[in-house]
Design a protein around this motif. Structure first.
Motif, mmCIF file in Angstrom:
data_model
loop_
_atom_site.group_PDB
_atom_site.id
_atom_site.type_symbol
_atom_site.label_atom_id
_atom_site.label_comp_id
_atom_site.label_asym_id
_atom_site.label_seq_id
_atom_site.Cartn_x
_atom_site.Cartn_y
_atom_site.Cartn_z
ATOM 1 N N ALA A 1 0.798 -1.174 0.038
ATOM 2 C CA ALA A 1 0.075 0.095 0.026
ATOM 3 C C ALA A 1 0.826 1.259 -0.029
ATOM 4 O O ALA A 1 1.723 1.305 0.939
ATOM 5 N N ILE A 2 0.668 2.143 -1.103
ATOM 6 C CA ILE A 2 1.771 3.227 -1.185
ATOM 7 C C ILE A 2 0.750 4.476 -1.203
ATOM 8 O O ILE A 2 -0.456 4.299 -0.908
ATOM 9 N N ASP A 3 1.306 5.831 -1.666
ATOM 10 C CA ASP A 3 0.689 6.900 -1.680
ATOM 11 C C ASP A 3 0.054 7.424 -2.967
ATOM 12 O O ASP A 3 -0.407 8.343 -3.073
ATOM 13 N N VAL A 4 0.103 6.492 -3.932
ATOM 14 C CA VAL A 4 -0.163 6.741 -5.331
ATOM 15 C C VAL A 4 -1.077 5.356 -5.831
ATOM 16 O O VAL A 4 -0.746 4.401 -5.264
ATOM 17 N N ASP A 5 -1.401 5.450 -6.754
ATOM 18 C CA ASP A 5 -2.305 4.434 -7.441
ATOM 19 C C ASP A 5 -1.499 3.086 -7.928
ATOM 20 O O ASP A 5 -2.143 2.274 -8.170
ATOM 21 N N LYS B 1 0.935 7.369 -17.384
ATOM 22 C CA LYS B 1 0.051 6.113 -17.329
ATOM 23 C C LYS B 1 0.006 5.068 -16.361
ATOM 24 O O LYS B 1 1.219 4.496 -16.238
ATOM 25 N N LEU B 2 -0.977 4.907 -15.898
ATOM 26 C CA LEU B 2 -1.011 3.656 -14.455
ATOM 27 C C LEU B 2 -0.664 2.331 -15.431
ATOM 28 O O LEU B 2 -1.480 2.098 -16.274
ATOM 29 N N LEU B 3 0.132 1.568 -14.941
ATOM 30 C CA LEU B 3 0.312 0.279 -15.548
ATOM 31 C C LEU B 3 -0.515 -0.704 -14.627
ATOM 32 O O LEU B 3 -0.222 -0.811 -13.687
ATOM 33 N N GLU B 4 -1.395 -1.278 -15.240
ATOM 34 C CA GLU B 4 -2.221 -2.356 -14.601
ATOM 35 C C GLU B 4 -1.481 -3.491 -14.256
ATOM 36 O O GLU B 4 -1.538 -4.230 -13.336
ATOM 37 N N GLU B 5 -0.714 -3.785 -15.356
ATOM 38 C CA GLU B 5 0.424 -4.952 -15.064
ATOM 39 C C GLU B 5 1.769 -4.578 -15.398
ATOM 40 O O GLU B 5 2.035 -3.940 -16.262
ATOM 41 N N LEU B 6 2.577 -5.243 -14.394
ATOM 42 C CA LEU B 6 4.355 -4.755 -15.133
ATOM 43 C C LEU B 6 4.931 -5.882 -14.947
ATOM 44 O O LEU B 6 5.128 -6.704 -14.181
#
Ligand code: IPE
Length: 258
Positions: A172-176, A189-194
């Protein structure tokens, strides 16, 4: 432990990193109620140092190991600050109805050059067996080469998830989650998978932390992915994300994949 979930709550979630010693009590209580709703999942919680541990550890260069006598003051002060923060977190979790027991990492782990070499986990196993949640944290620890160092909560989380064969590891961090930032436009762009390959090409923000920030967290976490552990990074400041992630329900965030 097939059903075990390891949850690392970042220091930037539980404290305000811009101001020394600012604890976010309401946030931790809210996360506590989310964790409460995850019962009977077997869980270990690890939290970061945030504005309690990092400033002192940085000032006294604790992660470099013992160089001069004046650092001993910083070593004990950092340990004291982390004990204080651990007590605050445990209190908030207990207030939320959870059976939580604090276990400072300085008493659980001894490292060699920053890598965990000895882990005294009897009390942690006993707590899990009893159905209470062990709550440990990033901390200063004794080190067999450097005399002392800083052991990050991320390293502890990955170590415990692998050693106890957890089914899931949640950060759990402070960004999405993890973002891809365009080198040309700066767009995010938020990466749903990495996956690891993509991770090595990403631009990460320079970390001011003594333990290296998001890059190190993700880099370390891929070791758990290799062991077949599901690894998720979610925003702990947004209500409901920790609960969904711990339960394995669909959630906004980044999932690390092979
Ligand atoms: C750092 O732990 C502990 C100390 C500075 C003593 P973490 O590296 O896990 O802390 P956060 O989550 O980045 O704040």
């Amino acid at each position: 432990m097939s059903g075990l979930v390891v949850l690392k709550i970042g220091g930037s979630v539980i404290t305000d990193k811009s101001k020394p010693f600012t604890y976010r009590e309401e946030t931790v209580k809210r996360i506590g109620t989310e964790v409460f709703r995850c019962w009977p999942t077997s869980l270990i919680i690890i939290h970061g140092g945030g504005s309690f541990g990092h400033p002192i550890a940085k000032q006294y260069e604790i992660s470099k190991g013992y160089k001069e006598l004046r650092q001993l003051e910083g070593f004990v002060k950092t340990m004291q600050a982390m004990r204080e923060l651990n007590s605050l977190v445990v209190k908030s979790l207990v207030d939320a109805g959870i059976g939580a027991v604090g276990m400072p990492a300085s008493l659980l782990f001894v490292t060699r050059n920053g890598v965990i070499e000895t882990a005294l986990l009897d009390t942690l196993f006993a707590a899990l067996d009893l159905g209470v949640i062990p709550v440990t944290c990033g901390d200063v620890v004794f080190d067999r080469e450097k005399k002392f160092t800083v052991l990050s909560g991320d390293n502890i989380a990955v170590y415990l998830a692998r050693r106890l064969r957890a089914k899931r590891l949640v950060f759990a961090i402070d960004v999405d989650g993890v973002y891809e930032i365009s080198r040309e436009t700066g767009d995010k762009k938020l990466l749903e998978e990495l996956d690891r390959r993509k991770h090595s090409t990403l631009l990460y923000q320079e970390a001011d932390d003594v333990t290296g920030g998001l890059f190190n967290k993700v880099d370390e976490a891929f070791n758990a992915v290799n062991d077949g552990i599901e690894v998720l990074i979610v925003n702990g400041l947004v209500e409901g994300r920790v609960e969904a992630a711990v339960k394995g329900k669909p959630v906004k965030g980044t999932k690390l994949v092979k």
